[in-house]
Design a protein around this motif. Sequence first.
Motif, mmCIF file in Angstrom:
data_model
loop_
_atom_site.group_PDB
_atom_site.id
_atom_site.type_symbol
_atom_site.label_atom_id
_atom_site.label_comp_id
_atom_site.label_asym_id
_atom_site.label_seq_id
_atom_site.Cartn_x
_atom_site.Cartn_y
_atom_site.Cartn_z
ATOM 1 N N UNK A 143 -66.119 -8.956 -25.868
ATOM 2 C CA UNK A 143 -66.015 -9.766 -24.657
ATOM 3 C C UNK A 143 -64.564 -10.053 -24.311
ATOM 4 N N UNK A 144 -64.334 -10.344 -23.059
ATOM 5 C CA UNK A 144 -63.052 -10.854 -22.594
ATOM 6 C C UNK A 144 -63.281 -12.341 -22.350
ATOM 7 N N UNK A 145 -62.794 -13.187 -23.257
ATOM 8 C CA UNK A 145 -63.092 -14.614 -23.209
ATOM 9 C C UNK A 145 -64.388 -14.896 -23.947
ATOM 10 N N UNK A 146 -64.818 -16.177 -23.904
ATOM 11 C CA UNK A 146 -66.071 -16.581 -24.567
ATOM 12 C C UNK A 146 -66.649 -17.775 -23.820
ATOM 13 N N UNK A 147 -67.789 -18.264 -24.288
ATOM 14 C CA UNK A 147 -68.400 -19.444 -23.663
ATOM 15 C C UNK A 147 -67.484 -20.663 -23.785
ATOM 16 N N UNK A 148 -66.668 -20.711 -24.834
ATOM 17 C CA UNK A 148 -65.766 -21.839 -25.051
ATOM 18 C C UNK A 148 -64.365 -21.611 -24.502
ATOM 19 N N UNK A 153 -58.614 -17.790 -13.861
ATOM 20 C CA UNK A 153 -58.783 -17.034 -12.628
ATOM 21 C C UNK A 153 -58.646 -15.556 -12.946
ATOM 22 N N UNK A 154 -59.272 -14.735 -12.121
ATOM 23 C CA UNK A 154 -59.141 -13.286 -12.247
ATOM 24 C C UNK A 154 -58.585 -12.770 -10.930
#
Length: 175
Positions: A143-148, A153-154
């Motif tokens: 993943x790129x990032x996580x729930x936490x 911004x993209x």
Amino acid sequence: NRLRFGTGTNGDLEIYHDGSNSYVQDRGTGELRIRGAEVVRIQDTDSAENMAEFNKNGNVRLFFNNESKFSTESNGVTVRGDDASNVFLRFTTNGGTARSYVYSNTTQVGFLDPNQNWIVNFQRAGDCYLYGNLLPSSSGTYNLGSASYRWGNIYTNDLHLSNEGHTNDVDGTWG
């Protein structure tokens, strides 16, 4: 003349000068050991400029132009650059061909290719620049990032999305 110690025709240890160079040569079957009580230092004859230093129960230092450039420490090694702001490690082949570099100065640290062009550049102010694509080692696994830890911004020129092979978590659709 040669000063020879030990047994045999040439002895086990020779000290001599051949007209151009001086030698301490071990011809025996054991190790050549140089002993010093606290420090063993190798210096230039004329200027007493340091070349190497070996400290009892401590570090080993290698010098360039009488300045310590590489030293072992209790937690690793220290590499010192040409001045207060530039330091690099160069990785080469046995033939001396540069393969890559790790570089650091007062504002950035990163990796360089053999031509000293940036591969990854971490700015000390917080930005990171990647000079190529950032790819996972296998498809659909990471993943790129996580729930936490989410990205704020993209910013993109184009966005290609696909959930082929997996249902959409939002509405259960496929494809």
